[in-house]
Design an enzyme around this catalytic site. Sequence first.
Site, short mmCIF file in Angstrom:
data_model
loop_
_atom_site.label_atom_id
_atom_site.label_comp_id
_atom_site.label_asym_id
_atom_site.label_seq_id
_atom_site.Cartn_x
_atom_site.Cartn_y
_atom_site.Cartn_z
N HIS A 6 -0.40 4.52 -0.06
CA HIS A 6 -1.12 5.72 0.40
C HIS A 6 -0.51 6.20 1.73
O HIS A 6 -0.41 5.42 2.66
CB HIS A 6 -2.60 5.40 0.60
CG HIS A 6 -3.30 5.04 -0.67
ND1 HIS A 6 -3.28 3.75 -1.17
CD2 HIS A 6 -4.01 5.78 -1.55
CE1 HIS A 6 -3.97 3.73 -2.31
NE2 HIS A 6 -4.42 4.95 -2.57
N SER A 13 -2.74 -7.70 4.24
CA SER A 13 -1.40 -7.34 4.74
C SER A 13 -1.49 -6.83 6.17
O SER A 13 -0.64 -7.11 7.01
CB SER A 13 -0.80 -6.18 3.93
OG SER A 13 -0.41 -6.56 2.69
N ASP A 50 0.84 -1.21 0.00
CA ASP A 50 0.00 0.00 0.00
C ASP A 50 0.87 1.25 0.00
O ASP A 50 1.75 1.39 0.85
CB ASP A 50 -0.89 -0.03 1.26
CG ASP A 50 -2.11 0.85 1.12
OD1 ASP A 50 -2.00 1.96 0.55
OD2 ASP A 50 -3.18 0.45 1.60
CO1 B1M Z 1 -5.65 5.48 -4.35
N1 B1M Z 1 -7.30 4.54 -3.95
N2 B1M Z 1 -5.04 3.97 -5.43
N3 B1M Z 1 -4.13 6.58 -4.75
N4 B1M Z 1 -6.58 6.88 -3.53
C1 B1M Z 1 -8.23 5.16 -2.99
C2 B1M Z 1 -7.91 4.70 -1.57
C3 B1M Z 1 -9.63 4.68 -3.53
C4 B1M Z 1 -10.72 4.62 -2.44
C5 B1M Z 1 -10.08 5.57 -4.72
C6 B1M Z 1 -11.42 5.14 -5.29
O1 B1M Z 1 -11.47 4.20 -6.06
N5 B1M Z 1 -12.50 5.79 -4.91
C7 B1M Z 1 -9.26 3.27 -4.13
C8 B1M Z 1 -9.34 2.11 -3.18
C9 B1M Z 1 -10.54 1.23 -3.44
C10 B1M Z 1 -10.58 0.09 -2.50
O2 B1M Z 1 -9.62 -0.50 -2.12
N6 B1M Z 1 -11.79 -0.22 -2.11
C11 B1M Z 1 -7.84 3.53 -4.60
C12 B1M Z 1 -7.18 2.76 -5.59
C13 B1M Z 1 -8.01 1.71 -6.28
C14 B1M Z 1 -5.83 2.95 -5.93
C15 B1M Z 1 -4.99 2.15 -6.94
C16 B1M Z 1 -5.20 0.62 -6.90
C17 B1M Z 1 -5.31 2.75 -8.33
C18 B1M Z 1 -4.63 2.04 -9.49
O3 B1M Z 1 -3.43 1.98 -9.56
N7 B1M Z 1 -5.46 1.56 -10.36
C19 B1M Z 1 -3.55 2.54 -6.55
C20 B1M Z 1 -2.94 1.58 -5.51
C21 B1M Z 1 -1.49 1.90 -5.25
C22 B1M Z 1 -0.98 1.16 -4.02
O4 B1M Z 1 -1.16 1.63 -2.92
N8 B1M Z 1 -0.39 -0.01 -4.22
C23 B1M Z 1 -3.78 3.88 -5.94
C24 B1M Z 1 -2.84 4.90 -5.96
C25 B1M Z 1 -3.03 6.16 -5.43
C26 B1M Z 1 -2.00 7.29 -5.58
C27 B1M Z 1 -0.55 6.80 -5.39
C28 B1M Z 1 -2.16 7.89 -6.95
C29 B1M Z 1 -2.52 8.32 -4.51
C30 B1M Z 1 -1.82 8.19 -3.12
C31 B1M Z 1 -0.70 9.17 -2.94
C32 B1M Z 1 -0.25 9.24 -1.51
O5 B1M Z 1 -0.91 8.85 -0.57
N9 B1M Z 1 0.95 9.74 -1.37
C33 B1M Z 1 -3.97 7.87 -4.31
C34 B1M Z 1 -4.96 8.68 -3.70
C35 B1M Z 1 -4.59 10.11 -3.45
C36 B1M Z 1 -6.24 8.17 -3.34
C37 B1M Z 1 -7.44 8.94 -2.75
C38 B1M Z 1 -8.05 9.76 -3.87
C39 B1M Z 1 -7.17 9.82 -1.57
C40 B1M Z 1 -6.50 9.13 -0.37
C41 B1M Z 1 -6.23 10.15 0.67
O6 B1M Z 1 -5.14 10.65 0.79
N10 B1M Z 1 -7.30 10.59 1.40
C42 B1M Z 1 -8.38 7.73 -2.29
C43 B1M Z 1 -9.84 8.08 -2.32
C44 B1M Z 1 -10.42 8.38 -0.94
O7 B1M Z 1 -9.77 8.24 0.07
N11 B1M Z 1 -11.64 8.69 -0.89
C45 B1M Z 1 -7.82 6.60 -3.04
C46 B1M Z 1 -7.20 11.65 2.38
C47 B1M Z 1 -6.71 11.09 3.72
C48 B1M Z 1 -6.61 12.21 4.75
O8 B1M Z 1 -7.66 10.16 4.16
O9 B1M Z 1 -6.05 8.23 3.87
O10 B1M Z 1 -8.50 7.84 4.50
P1 B1M Z 1 -7.29 8.65 4.58
O11 B1M Z 1 -6.85 8.80 6.10
C49 B1M Z 1 -7.76 9.15 7.14
C50 B1M Z 1 -8.44 7.93 7.78
O12 B1M Z 1 -8.56 6.83 6.91
C51 B1M Z 1 -7.64 7.68 9.01
O13 B1M Z 1 -7.20 8.96 9.40
C52 B1M Z 1 -6.88 9.73 8.24
C53 B1M Z 1 -7.07 11.19 8.52
O14 B1M Z 1 -8.28 11.50 9.09
N12 B1M Z 1 -6.49 6.81 9.01
C54 B1M Z 1 -6.07 6.23 10.19
C55 B1M Z 1 -5.61 6.47 8.05
N13 B1M Z 1 -4.63 5.68 8.55
C56 B1M Z 1 -4.89 5.54 9.86
C57 B1M Z 1 -4.19 4.84 10.86
C58 B1M Z 1 -4.70 4.88 12.17
C59 B1M Z 1 -5.89 5.57 12.45
C60 B1M Z 1 -6.58 6.26 11.48
O15 B1M Z 1 -4.12 4.27 13.21
C61 B1M Z 1 -2.81 3.79 13.07
#
Ligand code: B1M
Length: 210
Positions: free
Chosen positions: A100, A155, A98
């Site tokens: 992200h 994972s 992962d």
């Molecule tokens: Co990706 N991605 N991405 N992506 N990406 C998602 C996660 C996705 C939901 C988009 C979508 O389809 N709507 C989807 C996942 C679908 C699923 O699994 N059900 C997805 C996908 C499919 C993919 C790829 C597979 C795309 C592809 O290649 N075809 C690929 C996978 C790469 C990999 O990881 N192996 C991929 C790639 C990427 C980028 C690299 C382009 C980029 C990441 C860049 C980076 O992080 N440096 C990216 C992005 C930006 C996203 C979205 C648009 C935004 C993620 C984000 O930063 N959110 C995302 C869509 C979405 O989230 N709605 C998406 C903002 C962030 C503040 O929120 O990370 O949720 P979040 O964190 C929150 C909570 O979750 C929590 O607190 C945080 C802050 O409040 N939290 C914790 C997180 N970790 C925690 C740990 C804790 C407690 C709380 O305790 C330890």
Amino acid sequence: MSQIQTVADAVAAGKTKLVGGLVQEALDGGCDAGELLNAMIDAMGLVGERFKKNEIFVPEMLIAAKAMKKGVEVLKPHLAGDNTTMYGKMIIGTVSGDLHDIGKNLVAMMIESAGFEVIDLGVDVSVSKFMEAIEANPDVKIVGLSALLTTTMPSLKETVAALNEAPFRSNIKVMVGGAPITQEFADEIGADAYTPDAASAAQKAKELAA
Ligand code: B1M
């Protein structure tokens, strides 16, 4: 348009060169740092929706992520606390497979601000890398694991299982989070705590380390 909305739009549009300045202007204009952060998080949600609908593709998602990071850099001093390390050490990382890291970075930032020394192992962190880091830091109190993909939930499970079998397990608490993770999943895999966002992660970390 409000300054907060301007920042959110710039993040969603991946305006990496503009976002830092816009965040600074918004702060100077009296906008609240927490509200700005929430607007940027919502903007990333919108980016995710657009990706799901095939309106944008991975490069645009990546650029939006870079823009968000620029904004967070400017916000960080306004969100951070007093930076004492009264609660001890925490190790954090995004699990193997992962990439992200925005959410993980926010969690690390809030936990650091809450009074921990945070060792951030980055993204795509293997089980062995977590193990080595914990063995190198026997005084670590909390290990935080982030997973953003349904495909990396296994994972996360595997990492928690390895930690649960380790000789040091009784000395550490394991926290998990990330968009697809739920309390139910955290319980099922044997983590000590799940939190949905960065603010609640910081609060929970303090409770676990107290
Ligand atoms: Co990706 N991605 N991405 N992506 N990406 C998602 C996660 C996705 C939901 C988009 C979508 O389809 N709507 C989807 C996942 C679908 C699923 O699994 N059900 C997805 C996908 C499919 C993919 C790829 C597979 C795309 C592809 O290649 N075809 C690929 C996978 C790469 C990999 O990881 N192996 C991929 C790639 C990427 C980028 C690299 C382009 C980029 C990441 C860049 C980076 O992080 N440096 C990216 C992005 C930006 C996203 C979205 C648009 C935004 C993620 C984000 O930063 N959110 C995302 C869509 C979405 O989230 N709605 C998406 C903002 C962030 C503040 O929120 O990370 O949720 P979040 O964190 C929150 C909570 O979750 C929590 O607190 C945080 C802050 O409040 N939290 C914790 C997180 N970790 C925690 C740990 C804790 C407690 C709380 O305790 C330890």
